[in-house]
Structure formats: C-alpha cells, structure tokens
Design a protein around this motif. Structure first.
Motif, PDB file in Angstrom:
ATOM      1  N   ALA A 149       0.856  -1.191   0.000  1.00 42.04           N
ATOM      2  CA  ALA A 149       0.000   0.000   0.000  1.00 42.04           C
ATOM      3  C   ALA A 149       0.893   1.243   0.000  1.00 42.04           C
ATOM      4  N   THR A 150       0.465   2.294  -0.704  1.00 37.47           N
ATOM      5  CA  THR A 150       1.255   3.517  -0.830  1.00 37.47           C
ATOM      6  C   THR A 150       0.769   4.567   0.155  1.00 37.47           C
ATOM      7  N   LEU A 151       1.672   5.008   0.991  1.00 35.57           N
ATOM      8  CA  LEU A 151       1.379   6.084   1.950  1.00 35.57           C
ATOM      9  C   LEU A 151       1.621   7.412   1.238  1.00 35.57           C
ATOM     10  N   ALA A 152       0.569   7.931   0.591  1.00 35.54           N
ATOM     11  CA  ALA A 152       0.723   9.129  -0.246  1.00 35.54           C
ATOM     12  C   ALA A 152       0.884  10.393   0.591  1.00 35.54           C
ATOM     13  N   VAL A 153       0.061  10.534   1.631  1.00 37.06           N
ATOM     14  CA  VAL A 153       0.106  11.688   2.538  1.00 37.06           C
ATOM     15  C   VAL A 153      -0.085  11.156   3.944  1.00 37.06           C
ATOM     16  N   HIS A 154       0.744  11.675   4.880  1.00 44.41           N
ATOM     17  CA  HIS A 154       0.612  11.170   6.249  1.00 44.41           C
ATOM     18  C   HIS A 154       0.687  12.280   7.280  1.00 44.41           C
ATOM     19  N   ASP A 155      -0.370  12.433   8.067  1.00 40.80           N
ATOM     20  CA  ASP A 155      -0.398  13.275   9.255  1.00 40.80           C
ATOM     21  C   ASP A 155       0.012  14.716   8.954  1.00 40.80           C
ATOM     22  N   VAL A 156      -0.574  15.288   7.921  1.00 43.96           N
ATOM     23  CA  VAL A 156      -0.270  16.671   7.541  1.00 43.96           C
ATOM     24  C   VAL A 156      -1.296  17.597   8.186  1.00 43.96           C
ATOM     25  N   SER A 157      -0.802  18.626   8.848  1.00 44.00           N
ATOM     26  CA  SER A 157      -1.674  19.606   9.518  1.00 44.00           C
ATOM     27  C   SER A 157      -1.203  21.018   9.194  1.00 44.00           C
ATOM     28  N   PHE A 158      -2.135  21.905   8.941  1.00 42.52           N
ATOM     29  CA  PHE A 158      -1.810  23.329   8.744  1.00 42.52           C
ATOM     30  C   PHE A 158      -3.110  24.124   8.726  1.00 42.52           C
ATOM     31  N   GLY A 178       3.706  13.968  -2.599  1.00 39.62           N
ATOM     32  CA  GLY A 178       2.344  13.933  -2.070  1.00 39.62           C
ATOM     33  C   GLY A 178       1.562  15.215  -2.246  1.00 39.62           C
ATOM     34  N   LYS A 179       2.161  16.227  -2.888  1.00 38.98           N
ATOM     35  CA  LYS A 179       1.499  17.532  -2.948  1.00 38.98           C
ATOM     36  C   LYS A 179       0.231  17.525  -3.807  1.00 38.98           C
ATOM     37  N   SER A 180       0.252  16.820  -4.942  1.00 40.86           N
ATOM     38  CA  SER A 180      -0.955  16.789  -5.782  1.00 40.86           C
ATOM     39  C   SER A 180      -2.060  15.969  -5.126  1.00 40.86           C
ATOM     40  N   THR A 181      -1.695  14.906  -4.419  1.00 40.26           N
ATOM     41  CA  THR A 181      -2.697  14.165  -3.650  1.00 40.26           C
ATOM     42  C   THR A 181      -3.286  15.062  -2.564  1.00 40.26           C
ATOM     43  N   LEU A 182      -2.424  15.807  -1.890  1.00 40.43           N
ATOM     44  CA  LEU A 182      -2.889  16.682  -0.814  1.00 40.43           C
ATOM     45  C   LEU A 182      -3.914  17.684  -1.315  1.00 40.43           C
ATOM     46  N   VAL A 183      -3.648  18.332  -2.452  1.00 44.92           N
ATOM     47  CA  VAL A 183      -4.579  19.369  -2.909  1.00 44.92           C
ATOM     48  C   VAL A 183      -5.930  18.762  -3.282  1.00 44.92           C
ATOM     49  N   ARG A 184      -5.945  17.509  -3.734  1.00 47.91           N
ATOM     50  CA  ARG A 184      -7.212  16.855  -4.063  1.00 47.91           C
ATOM     51  C   ARG A 184      -7.942  16.358  -2.814  1.00 47.91           C
ATOM     52  N   LEU A 185      -7.213  16.179  -1.749  1.00 43.90           N
ATOM     53  CA  LEU A 185      -7.859  15.878  -0.468  1.00 43.90           C
ATOM     54  C   LEU A 185      -8.574  17.104   0.091  1.00 43.90           C
ATOM     55  N   ASN A 211     -10.454  19.275  -1.318  1.00 48.57           N
ATOM     56  CA  ASN A 211     -11.842  19.441  -1.740  1.00 48.57           C
ATOM     57  C   ASN A 211     -12.545  18.098  -1.932  1.00 48.57           C
ATOM     58  N   ARG A 212     -11.961  17.050  -1.345  1.00 45.01           N
ATOM     59  CA  ARG A 212     -12.522  15.694  -1.330  1.00 45.01           C
ATOM     60  C   ARG A 212     -12.732  15.115  -2.728  1.00 45.01           C
ATOM     61  N   LEU A 213     -11.880  15.575  -3.687  1.00 42.24           N
ATOM     62  CA  LEU A 213     -11.823  14.837  -4.939  1.00 42.24           C
ATOM     63  C   LEU A 213     -11.252  13.451  -4.676  1.00 42.24           C
ATOM     64  N   ILE A 214     -10.417  13.353  -3.641  1.00 44.87           N
ATOM     65  CA  ILE A 214      -9.930  12.078  -3.118  1.00 44.87           C
ATOM     66  C   ILE A 214     -10.402  11.982  -1.673  1.00 44.87           C
ATOM     67  N   GLU A 215     -10.922  10.834  -1.288  1.00 43.90           N
ATOM     68  CA  GLU A 215     -11.374  10.638   0.090  1.00 43.90           C
ATOM     69  C   GLU A 215     -10.177  10.371   1.001  1.00 43.90           C
ATOM     70  N   PRO A 216     -10.050  11.079   2.109  1.00 43.90           N
ATOM     71  CA  PRO A 216      -8.937  10.837   3.030  1.00 43.90           C
ATOM     72  C   PRO A 216      -9.089   9.516   3.771  1.00 43.90           C
ATOM     73  N   SER A 217      -7.942   8.941   4.144  1.00 39.60           N
ATOM     74  CA  SER A 217      -7.950   7.746   4.988  1.00 39.60           C
ATOM     75  C   SER A 217      -8.097   8.117   6.451  1.00 39.60           C
ATOM     76  N   ARG A 252     -15.611  16.006   5.540  1.00 36.58           N
ATOM     77  CA  ARG A 252     -15.924  14.568   5.630  1.00 36.58           C
ATOM     78  C   ARG A 252     -17.329  14.322   6.188  1.00 36.58           C
ATOM     79  N   ALA A 253     -17.892  15.335   6.825  1.00 34.29           N
ATOM     80  CA  ALA A 253     -19.230  15.185   7.411  1.00 34.29           C
ATOM     81  C   ALA A 253     -20.340  15.558   6.437  1.00 34.29           C
ATOM     82  N   LEU A 254     -19.976  16.000   5.213  1.00 32.06           N
ATOM     83  CA  LEU A 254     -20.981  16.469   4.264  1.00 32.06           C
ATOM     84  C   LEU A 254     -21.481  15.330   3.392  1.00 32.06           C
TER      85      LEU A 254
END
Length: 402
Positions: free
Chosen positions: A41-50, A67-74, A76-82, A94-96
């Motif tokens: 499994a690929t850990l694309a983004v991990h524990d990023v906060s800002f 991981g920057k392009s994955t992050l930007v798609r997270l 606006n939830r174009l990609i669902e976060p783990s 995530r609550a919407l």
C-alpha cells in the motif's frame, strides 16, 4: 485574530487494499518505502496539519512523488482521506453528504488545474462564467462576472474566442478568470504554471502577484519549484514522502532549514529575490535628534567608531545625516544644537518589502547604513552591508538530492 478559512488536521491518504495495516505502521513511525514493502500500500500523505488564514497565499511544495498533488485533491474531497479532517469556514468536509459537498465545491472552493481543463466547445466568456452557470446564476450575472474576471486577467478582448485559438498562457489566464468569477472562499492551484514556457510562466507569476495584492484571495498553490514558492508564498509547506518537513515563511526556511533535504533545496534559491530589507532589518547602533548637542553626538560617534549618524525629527522621520567633520566644526564654532547647518542628505532609504536585488547597489555608498522607512518616511531600522553579505553567503553544507 480571525478563524482560519482552511484548517487541516492529521490528513492522511493510503492507496491500496491494506489501508488499516498501512496506517498502523505509519503511526509507528515507518516510512513510505517500508510501509509499501510490508503492505503493498502507498502512503501518499501522512499526518499533515496546517491552517490557512483569510487572504493568505499558502504554498505546498516538494519533488515529484512528495504527495502535494494528492494533498490538494484531499482539500476538496476529490480524493477521500484515509484519516484526518479538512475544514472550510469551520465545516468538516468529511461530514458532508454529496449534495452539500457539491455546494461547497461550487460556492466555497475553486480549482485551477495544470492543464487548463477548459471546455473546448465553449467560448472564453462561457468558460470564465461556467461555475456561475452550474450554480444557476442568471445569464446577465454570468456575463457580468465573466467579463470582470476576463478584464482582470487581461483577456476581455478575446471573450468570444475558443480555447484552441489561444496560446498556453492565455488558456491559463482563462482558467484563472474562471476561478475569480466564481468568487470562492478558497482557490486551489495545482502547479498551474508548470506547463508554460519560462517567459510566460514569469508573466503569470507577475499577474498572480498583482491580483493577490488587489484582491487578497485565500489561495493554496502547489508547485515543485522553490523559486516560485519563495516568490509567491506568504508561507510554504514543504513535503517529502507525504510528510511535512518544514512549514514557515520563505526567509525562515532559507535562514533555518529543518534538515539536509530542505538545505539542499534552499542552496539553489536566488536569495537576492527572496530576502527583503525587512528580513535583514537591524536597530541602528546610534541615532540623533534635532536639537541635540553637537559635542555629545560627536563623542557618541567616536564610541561606535562611525563617521555619520541619522538625525531624526520628533516623528522619527529622517532630517538628514550629521557627519563627524560638520559636527566638529559646529563644536569649534560654539553651536549648541543640531540644525540644518550640520546635516547633509548623504543617505539612501528603501521600503521593508523591497527585495535585496533591488537595493544591493545602494549599500556601502554612504556614511550610514541603508535606512528602512515606512510609508510616512519614519525610520524603522537599517540594513548594514555586512548583514546582506552574511545572509547571501549562508549556504548550508549538504548532500545532493537523489
């Protein structure tokens, strides 16, 4: 201080079937390569906060695969976060439900893509107003907002053209106009200029700087180019293997790189275009006031081994420079208060936000260091020549990027 427009906490994304096991291993401190070796499994983004403040241009940067392009798609939830959360104006995405998420994407978050993503069968005006069309806005409002945005980016005269009639730089301007016309709370820009040639890219950076100065949009800007990041970003988040390496302003990152990876990046940066007079500001070793006794000022000059001093009025504006020779003559002639006869205009000043490249030619030409003044001409501090030389020579020792 107002609440941030965008708040990201513990954001994580794993691609692969064994997501939960990969998350556990990542939480134990294992890196991306080892997590993949054990789980496939690929850990694309991990524990990023800002957090991103209203009106801030926030840059996310890193090499390909960071991981920057994955992050930007997270964002606006174009990609669902783990794991983790993304809040826009206090609402957890995530609550919407699907309808609410579509509303947020239409009203709150706009995106400018690397490869323009224009609709080829629609005119430039129709592309610019497309987000408003999706919202169901009246035709007159669509046209009004689209024309305003096109005029803002310098393309109103091409409003009736088709995208295939435009150059790459023009098409990217249309993409930017579409985001501006939508008037969203957050503007996501995913390497928007990387497909452009260097001259057009520089023009687009100039345009974005001008627009940001005028409109103060809240922007998350993705790039792999540190010079671009340093030029545009109020703050920069640096990623490596999906994790945060450093978060700070450009000058902070240059002055104190977090590790060898960041140091290697910063060694390639043109520091003369990143560091400003404000970054190098120092308290003057000595100043004088109109009305001071020339003898006292002359003795103080001797104490700091200088041959000139800024003389300030009651509002801390620079009245002139008192040189040691003129002070000595004033003492000999019995004058008891500094006035115009003891002052010369032998100095130069700059604004705090001016980059080194624009004032370096002024350094060392006067008996006093370069003065830094505010909009009202008040002295904020000085930039000694030695401070500039020290900052420009402070390139950390490091290894090469692999």
């Amino acid at each position: 201080m107002s609440a941030p427009v965008l708040r990201v906490q513990g954001l994580t994304k794993v691609f692969g079937a064994r997501e939960r096991e990969a998350l556990r291993l990542a939480g134990e401190g294992l890196g991306r390569d080892e997590v993949y070796r054990r789980t496939q499994a690929t850990l694309a983004v991990h524990d990023v906060s800002f957090e991103v403040a209203r009106g801030e241009l926030f840059v996310v940067m890193g090499l390909s695969g960071s991981g920057k392009s994955t992050l930007v798609r997270l964002l606006n939830r174009l990609i669902e976060p783990s794991a983790g959360t993304v809040e826009v104006d206090g609402r957890d995405l995530r609550a919407l439900d699907d309808a609410e998420l579509r509303h947020v994407r239409n009203e709150k978050i706009s995106m400018v893509f690397q490869h323009f993503a224009l609709l080829p069968h629609r005119t430039v005006r129709e592309n610019a107003g497309y987000a408003l069309k999706v919202r169901g806005a009246r035709a007159a409002e669509q046209r009004e907002r689209a024309d305003w945005a096109l005029e803002t980016v310098g393309l109103l005269d091409r409003a009736d053209a088709r995208p295939d009639e435009l150059s790459g730089g023009m098409r990217q301007r249309v993409g930017l106009a579409r985001a501006l016309a939508a008037d969203s709370e957050v503007l996501l820009m995913d390497e928007p200029f990387s497909a452009l040639d260097p001259l057009i890219r520089r023009d687009m950076q100039d345009l974005l700087e001008r627009l940001q100065a005028e409109l103060s949009k809240t922007i998350v800007f993705i790039t792999h180019d540190l010079n671009e990041a340093m030029r545009l970003g109020d703050r920069i988040l640096m990623l490596k293997d999906g994790r945060t390496v450093q978060l700070g302003t450009g000058p902070e990152i240059i002055a104190s790189p977090a590790d060898a990876y960041v140091a290697d990046f910063t060694s390639d940066v043109d520091r003369t275009r990143v560091l400003t007079a404000g970054d190098l500001l120092r308290e003057p070793r000595l100043t004088a006031r109109l009305g001071d006794a020339p003898g006292d000022v002359l003795r103080a000059l001797g104490g700091v081994e200088a041959n000139g001093v800024y003389v300030l009025d009651e509002g801390r504006r620079i009245a002139g420079v008192a040189r040691d020779g003129l002070l000595a003559r004033a003492v000999q002639e019995g004058r008891t208060a500094l006035g115009p006869r003891e002052l010369v205009p032998d100095f130069a000043t700059t604004a705090a936000d001016r980059p080194v490249v624009e004032f370096v030619h002024l350094l060392g030409r006067h008996p006093v260091p370069l003065g830094v003044v505010d909009d009202d001409g008040r002295l904020l501090g000085v930039v000694p020549r030695a401070a500039v030389l020290d900052a420009l020579s402070a390139v950390p020792v490091h290894g090469r990027r692999s």
